[in-house]
Structures are given as C-alpha cells and as structure tokens.
Design a protein around this motif. Structure first.
Motif, mmCIF file in Angstrom:
data_model
loop_
_atom_site.group_PDB
_atom_site.id
_atom_site.type_symbol
_atom_site.label_atom_id
_atom_site.label_comp_id
_atom_site.label_asym_id
_atom_site.label_seq_id
_atom_site.Cartn_x
_atom_site.Cartn_y
_atom_site.Cartn_z
ATOM 1 N N THR A 100 1.938 1.774 -3.494
ATOM 2 C CA THR A 100 0.818 2.268 -4.291
ATOM 3 C C THR A 100 0.624 3.763 -4.075
ATOM 4 N N ILE A 101 0.704 4.198 -2.833
ATOM 5 C CA ILE A 101 0.548 5.627 -2.529
ATOM 6 C C ILE A 101 1.653 6.449 -3.192
ATOM 7 N N GLN A 109 0.827 -1.204 0.000
ATOM 8 C CA GLN A 109 0.000 0.000 0.000
ATOM 9 C C GLN A 109 0.866 1.261 0.000
ATOM 10 N N THR A 138 0.334 4.962 -12.638
ATOM 11 C CA THR A 138 0.190 4.014 -11.552
ATOM 12 C C THR A 138 1.085 2.818 -11.816
ATOM 13 N N TRP A 173 -7.648 3.414 -4.626
ATOM 14 C CA TRP A 173 -7.236 3.974 -3.340
ATOM 15 C C TRP A 173 -6.993 5.482 -3.386
ATOM 16 N N THR A 225 1.227 6.258 -7.479
ATOM 17 C CA THR A 225 -0.025 6.552 -8.178
ATOM 18 C C THR A 225 -0.323 8.035 -8.070
ATOM 19 N N LYS A 226 -0.634 8.633 -9.234
ATOM 20 C CA LYS A 226 -0.869 10.078 -9.234
ATOM 21 C C LYS A 226 -1.776 10.444 -10.399
ATOM 22 N N GLY A 252 -7.396 9.344 -2.727
ATOM 23 C CA GLY A 252 -7.975 10.217 -1.723
ATOM 24 C C GLY A 252 -8.865 11.257 -2.389
ATOM 25 N N TYR A 286 -11.605 7.682 0.663
ATOM 26 C CA TYR A 286 -10.858 7.214 -0.498
ATOM 27 C C TYR A 286 -11.779 6.398 -1.392
#
Length: 134
Positions: A54-55, A51, A71, A119, A58-59, A121, A102
């Motif tokens: 992933t944060i 996770q 991503t 995921w 990913t944009k 936000g 999210y």
C-alpha cells in the motif's frame, strides 16, 4: 469468576467451617498474554506485506493546476482532476492516526465520486495544500 485467582480462594472459604475449608485454584488470566501476542504476530505476517505494498503503490501529487492520485495493485484506481473541479477534501484520522501522523484523505470532485486514499502521511498538510489551490 474473577481475574485474580486468590479471590476465588477467599470466596470458597466463606460460609464453611474450618474443617470444611477448601481451596480452589484457577489458571491465571495472565497466561493469555503469550497467546494474544502470537495472534498479533501471525496476523502481522499477513498485514505487514500488504501495508508495504500500500505504501509503495499509493500516491497523491498536487500541482497548482491538477490533482493526480493512484492507489492499488490488482484493483488500480487513478485520479486525474483539474484543481478547479475539486469540491472538497475530507480528512479522517483515528486516535492512532493522530498520534502517528497518518489518516484517510477523501477527495471529492465535480463528478460526485470521491476517491479515498487510506494511510496517507500528513493528511492535514495534503488538505491544506489542495485547499490553497482551490
């Protein structure tokens, strides 16, 4: 079978005389709690770093002219679409997603292949901003 051990004792006493009285004891179902927590912790050791990656990887970037998105690490997906080609922005949120803010954002363009960003936000804000420019 019941979840409370004392109910098994009561059931065993029914239909027996006082001389035949017997008591049945079973382990408590509550003893499963530490095992469930251990499963969560061990799975968490695997899912937590995934996770975090992933944060970090990913944009979605939205300008008045384009939608840029990326991503993935090993399997990299990149989107670079003119805002005029975006056909729809769909937001999927689970119960926890709604509570914690999210969700999954699916951006469909004129080429017909949607790109999914999981995921994310504030997914409703992403949808609102892209829809403002469409």
């Amino acid at each position: 079978m019941t979840f409370l051990p004392y109910l098994d004792i009561i059931k065993a006493k029914r239909g027996l005389t006082e001389l035949e009285e017997k008591y049945i004891f079973r382990p408590s179902w509550l003893t499963l709690i530490p095992h469930v927590l251990l499963m969560v912790v061990f799975v968490g050791f695997i899912t937590f770093p995934i996770q975090i990656l992933t944060i970090l990887t990913t944009k979605i970037t939205v300008t008045k002219d384009r939608v840029y998105g990326q991503t993935g690490i090993l399997h990299r997906t990149t989107q670079n679409s003119p805002i005029s080609k975006v056909q729809s922005v769909i937001v999927d949120r689970t119960l926890f997603g709604r509570i914690l803010g999210y969700g999954k954002v699916r951006i469909s363009t004129a080429d017909g292949i949607p790109v999914v960003y999981s995921w994310m936000g504030r997914p409703k804000k992403i949808q609102e901003i892209i829809n403002k420019y469409i």
